[in-house]
Enzyme design. Sequence first.
Site, mmCIF file in Angstrom:
data_model
loop_
_atom_site.group_PDB
_atom_site.id
_atom_site.type_symbol
_atom_site.label_atom_id
_atom_site.label_comp_id
_atom_site.label_asym_id
_atom_site.label_seq_id
_atom_site.Cartn_x
_atom_site.Cartn_y
_atom_site.Cartn_z
ATOM 1 N N SER A 105 0.844 -1.197 0.000
ATOM 2 C CA SER A 105 0.000 0.000 0.000
ATOM 3 C C SER A 105 0.879 1.247 0.000
ATOM 4 C CB SER A 105 -0.893 0.016 1.247
ATOM 5 O OG SER A 105 -1.514 1.273 1.408
ATOM 6 N N TYR A 153 -2.200 -0.318 10.319
ATOM 7 C CA TYR A 153 -2.294 -0.695 8.906
ATOM 8 C C TYR A 153 -0.999 -0.342 8.168
ATOM 9 C CZ TYR A 153 -3.817 -0.684 4.030
ATOM 10 O OH TYR A 153 -3.919 -0.914 2.677
#
Length: 257
Positions: free
Chosen positions: A149, A162
């Site tokens: 990501s 995250y």
Amino acid sequence: MSGSLPGLAGKRVLVTGGSRGIGRATVRCLAASGASVGVAYYRASDEARRAVEEARELAPRGTHWCAGGDLAEPAECRALFERADAEFGGLDGFVGNAGIWNVDPRPIEALGPDEWRRMLDINLTSIYAGTREAARRMGPDSRIVLVSSTAAQRGEAEHSHYAASKGAINAFCKSIATELGPRSINVNAVAPGWVATDLSAPALQGEAGRAALALIPLGRVATPEDIAGPICFLLSDAARHITGEILNVNGGSVLCG
């Protein structure tokens, strides 16, 4: 997705998180290129079966199947790969895509240990466990692609767990690439920015969505197919001399290549 990529016809590829979003689009892309695909899922069994049906329509000569399980649990992860052994008789590609993201912000003061552990189990431990099992089965000219990501590269305020999980995937990718390179196994990662999936839909509504869009020079949020194409490219012969790379697919929102 139309067209096909070189060297994927007849390849046997396992895709985790393959029932929806990026994983589902990757299954379609692989099947369109003639690959056989195993679809791993956690809870979305109906969607996984539909993904298999789509793959069979695109590549009727291939072997396509689905299986559920929690990849952070060693026994369930091992069972998934034993199913791949039975269905495929070998493995040429592994896509580590399964993951979660919390829509609600979690400032560090409010981020509890259970939330931290759950995020790392699902996003990172599953990647470690799947890559470990895949590497045990792979011969020369095999491919591993992990889904990271942009949060891994720029951080993400109030989503530190995250971002940490995805940053660890980048480091893991580079480490395993150097380890498996002498066996002619390529290991790369794709790092998406915002993608229009069920996971991100709530965060892309209203003012927050407009603010996110304003940070993307190309002026639009990616579709799952926009991410699946680069994943399949890295699995193909067109990328046979690429390993240890983090391929950013974010519309220009993070320029760190």
